[in-house]
Design a protein around this motif. Sequence first.
Motif, mmCIF file in Angstrom:
data_model
loop_
_atom_site.group_PDB
_atom_site.id
_atom_site.type_symbol
_atom_site.label_atom_id
_atom_site.label_comp_id
_atom_site.label_asym_id
_atom_site.label_seq_id
_atom_site.Cartn_x
_atom_site.Cartn_y
_atom_site.Cartn_z
ATOM 1 N N TYR A 24 -90.245 83.677 7.950
ATOM 2 C CA TYR A 24 -90.913 82.670 7.131
ATOM 3 C C TYR A 24 -90.552 82.834 5.651
ATOM 4 O O TYR A 24 -91.347 83.361 4.856
ATOM 5 C CB TYR A 24 -92.426 82.761 7.330
ATOM 6 N N LYS A 27 -90.320 80.453 3.503
ATOM 7 C CA LYS A 27 -91.161 79.488 2.780
ATOM 8 C C LYS A 27 -90.432 78.832 1.610
ATOM 9 O O LYS A 27 -91.054 78.511 0.571
ATOM 10 C CB LYS A 27 -92.443 80.165 2.293
ATOM 11 N N GLU A 30 -88.361 76.503 5.318
ATOM 12 C CA GLU A 30 -89.676 77.130 5.363
ATOM 13 C C GLU A 30 -89.758 78.221 6.425
ATOM 14 O O GLU A 30 -90.359 79.264 6.217
ATOM 15 C CB GLU A 30 -90.747 76.066 5.649
#
Length: 225
Positions: free
Chosen positions: A146, A148, A201
């Motif tokens: 992740y 992001k 992401e």
Amino acid sequence: MKKKWIAAGAAGIFLLSASAGVYAGNNLQQIKAFLDPSMKFLVNGKPFQPQNDKGAALAPISYNGSTYLPVRAISNALGVSIEYNGATNTVILGEKLAGVPIADSYGNSGSQRTKDPQSTSYNGKDYKDVHFNNLKGARSDGFMLYPKGKYQKLVLQTAAIGEDIEEFFVSDSDSDVRLKSDSIAVADGLKTYEIDISGYESLFVHAKIKDGGSFFVPLTTSYYK
């Protein structure tokens, strides 16, 4: 790849953005400027509409002969990661100088993450924290990362143990677009990939493992930048 801006009537583009969280407190200076919704933009020959982080259209600001656009809109258009450091009031565009280990953004519902010294060593080096799938039988293995949207690159190290891994890929989990596909041979040793992840992401890392084979990914020396 170099990317160019074409902006009709623009004397220049200065990167400034409240959406990036840039507030300088007492250093702010009040100015008189104008929104110019008539201005159009092309990115690599294609029309581009600047947007804020909620997807709403933005008009550039005209001030003192220059055109101003939010830095986040610029980063989205050019595929450059962006982050704001509130402690130093600094906007960070593109790659960071120091790598950030993927360990903190690793996600796996299984039990393949281990810090057991009997499983974290490879070719005489202890990597302390690894993803290690040494289960029995032919199988598919995978885990999530992740980032992001904060980073430009993923530097990922992998190794096949016992049997070659004929199918390996890293994909954007939202679109299923593969960012990297390859095979990993035992003879390759610890193989390093540098993958462009700007704007993504979440990522899915997948390996198809043969019976008798294992998949080894050090989480401490694989990193974002």
